[in-house]
Design a protein around this motif. Structure first.
Motif, short mmCIF file in Angstrom:
data_model
loop_
_atom_site.label_atom_id
_atom_site.label_comp_id
_atom_site.label_asym_id
_atom_site.label_seq_id
_atom_site.Cartn_x
_atom_site.Cartn_y
_atom_site.Cartn_z
N GLU A 1 -6.21 -2.08 3.81
CA GLU A 1 -6.04 -2.72 2.50
C GLU A 1 -7.38 -2.86 1.79
O GLU A 1 -7.47 -2.70 0.56
CB GLU A 1 -5.37 -4.09 2.65
CG GLU A 1 -5.07 -4.73 1.31
CD GLU A 1 -4.08 -5.87 1.36
OE1 GLU A 1 -3.70 -6.36 0.28
OE2 GLU A 1 -3.68 -6.28 2.48
N LYS B 1 -1.99 4.58 3.84
CA LYS B 1 -3.04 3.95 4.64
C LYS B 1 -4.20 4.92 4.78
O LYS B 1 -4.08 5.94 5.47
CB LYS B 1 -2.48 3.55 6.00
CG LYS B 1 -1.39 2.48 5.91
CD LYS B 1 -0.89 2.05 7.27
CE LYS B 1 0.13 0.94 7.13
NZ LYS B 1 0.64 0.50 8.46
N LEU C 1 0.84 -1.20 0.00
CA LEU C 1 0.00 0.00 0.00
C LEU C 1 0.88 1.25 0.00
O LEU C 1 1.81 1.38 0.80
CB LEU C 1 -0.91 0.01 1.24
CG LEU C 1 -1.89 -1.16 1.39
CD1 LEU C 1 -2.75 -0.95 2.63
CD2 LEU C 1 -2.77 -1.28 0.16
N ARG D 1 -8.01 -1.24 -1.92
CA ARG D 1 -8.19 -2.13 -3.07
C ARG D 1 -9.63 -2.19 -3.58
O ARG D 1 -9.87 -2.71 -4.67
CB ARG D 1 -7.70 -3.54 -2.73
CG ARG D 1 -6.25 -3.57 -2.28
CD ARG D 1 -5.57 -4.89 -2.55
NE ARG D 1 -4.23 -4.92 -1.96
CZ ARG D 1 -3.17 -4.30 -2.45
NH1 ARG D 1 -3.27 -3.59 -3.55
NH2 ARG D 1 -2.00 -4.38 -1.84
#
Length: 492
Positions: free
Chosen positions: A443, A248, A245, A447
């Protein structure tokens, strides 16, 4: 695949085989399938009057009827067009250890429509490709049979049915239409077969000029594919490579965000009224809506949902609370149970936790191997894209609190006799894994934050602030979606 098909070509290996023997072999493989982690979907599609019923009877004759289902998908019923494209098919997918037969399938509607435009065809075939890939990744064998016959044979069969007073009703307008425009349908079928002849789920074209020979071939193909699958060494695939990543998303939010009690009281009812009016407008305009609520344990999802729906007509929405899958639900692909509850046109379904459990609790608690939960990001993105393309509005809320706030709320629940039922030992165990859940949420957002279904991160340390933000964001997103949809209608 059909253009140069040779109807005279025969498989000499099948000439001495009895259908009963081949059927018994399939039954033996069915018993082995029962004890496996796999399932099988057999699609029997093709021309009208091509013998689907005959083939299905021979495929199932020797099987144990307790462990297979035959699903007939004829002309779409009036109710089906209220649901997303794959809804009625997804409900009947096979569970672990079972075989499902589809008499016609998600291909049939497209095959029967010579006027389907390229955009719609491409979208729905992409949707089908997504479903087949996901099923195969979940150890479901997808066997696709296309039954093919010549124009002359089709004409003879239709005439024979017309002469039989007990079977004449089997002739439909599709039979007559396909016969009348045989060459056009041949070209159309060939195009669709070519576009969907996927490596992992190819088409098997079977001549039904001789129905007994066709049954032998269908049984032989089913036996070969199922046997090969069961004999493969059970080897867990490697997890897909996921780039790290870059940032965050949760680190950007201000969990100190708050409003005064006066501001809260001044805004709440007015926003609730506006939300209720918007839901009613979506009902009138037949717009289906999905609201997803995810977040930290004890973040206030339930409170946000109840404030959002307080002045909404209860007939216009459902709340689907997602718990751990039942034993029966665990037999199916993880998205199967959600297809059961997707809303019809005009209705709203609110998910208190959702399919994102795949990449949250199933990931953190190790309930699902990494290669499967890691593949879920793309699977979920594709599913949501297809739902939006089908006309659904998807709004996703992630309500977040920090670790200390979570601990305090757990303690408050523990000491409140009206709320301590909400607190379990599992909550405290999850609290110890706070950082792991936070990593998984970061995540997940990175995504699955797509143009079709972006995430709205809600700062939840102050419940009043979170509830007002949820209401405002719902109103804004719903209003924009309705206006955009109406604008498109006017352009047309």
């Amino acid at each position: 695949m059909l253009k140069d098909y040779d109807f005279d070509k025969k498989d000499p290996a099948l000439s001495g085989k009895k259908r009963s023997e081949l059927g018994s072999e399939l039954a033996a493989l069915q018993r082995r399938l029962l004890d496996s982690d796999s399932s099988m979907l057999i699609i029997v599609d093709g021309w009208e009057s091509s013998g689907k019923g005959h083939i299905l009877k021979d495929l199932t004759r020797e099987l144990d009827p307790r462990y297979f289902e035959v699903n007939v998908f004829d002309d779409a019923l009036d109710d089906n067009d209220k649901h997303p494209f794959l809804w009625r098919f997804a409900r009947d997918l096979p569970g672990k250890g079972r075989i499902a037969f589809f008499d016609r399938s998600f291909y049939s509607e497209l095959m029967n429509d010579l006027k389907v435009n390229d955009d719609r065809l491409e979208h729905h075939l992409d949707y089908i490709s997504f479903l087949e890939r996901m099923l195969i990744a979940d150890n479901t064998i997808v066997l696709k049979l296309f039954l093919h016959h010549s124009e002359k044979t089709m004409e003879k069969r239709i005439e024979k049915l017309k002469d039989d007073p007990y079977r004449e009703f089997l002739i439909t307008k599709d039979d007559e239409k396909q016969l009348k425009k045989y060459s056009k349908y041949l070209k159309h079928f060939d195009k669709i077969l070519g576009m969907t002849n996927f490596e992992a789920s190819p088409w098997h074209v079977i001549s039904t000029e001789d129905l007994k020979e066709a049954s032998r071939e269908a049984l032989s193909i089913a036996n070969s594919i199922l046997k090969s699958h069961l004999e493969q060494t059970a080897q867990q695939p490697a997890a897909p490579i996921r780039p790290g990543l870059k940032e965050k998303p949760l680190s950007k939010i201000d969990l100190k965000a708050a409003i005064t009690e006066e501001e809260y009281e001044a805004q709440l009812e007015k926003l609730q009224e506006e939300a209720g009016e918007l839901v009613y407008e979506m009902w009138l305009k037949k717009i289906p809506c999905v609201l997803v609520f995810e977040g930290t344990d004890a973040a206030g999802k339930g409170g946000a949902i109840s404030r959002l729906t307080r002045l909404v007509d209860p007939r216009s929405y459902d709340v689907a609370t997602t718990a751990a899958p039942t034993e029966n639900e665990s037999r199916y692909n993880y998205l199967w149970r959600f297809y059961q509850t997707f809303p019809i046109k005009g209705k709203m379904t609110i998910y208190d936790r959702s399919w994102y459990g795949r990449v949250l609790v199933e990931r953190v608690e190790g309930f699902t191997p990494e290669y499967r939960w890691a593949a879920a990001y793309e699977e979920i993105n594709e599913m949501e894209h297809n739902l939006v393309h089908d006309g659904l509005l998807i709004i996703k809320f992630l309500i977040v609190i920090d670790k200390e706030e979570q601990k305090q709320r757990f303690k408050d629940r523990e000491n409140d006799p009206e709320k301590n039922y909400k607190l379990t030992d599992e909550d405290w165990r999850n609290h110890e894994k706070f950082e792991q859940y936070e990593e998984a949420m970061n995540e997940m957002v990175a995504r699955t934050n797509t143009k079709d279904a972006p995430w709205i991160i809600v700062e939840g340390n102050q419940k009043e602030y979170a509830r007002i933000k949820v209401l405002k964001e719902f109103i804004s997103r719903a209003r924009t979606f309705i206006d955009k949809r109406e604008g498109k209608k006017q352009e047309k």
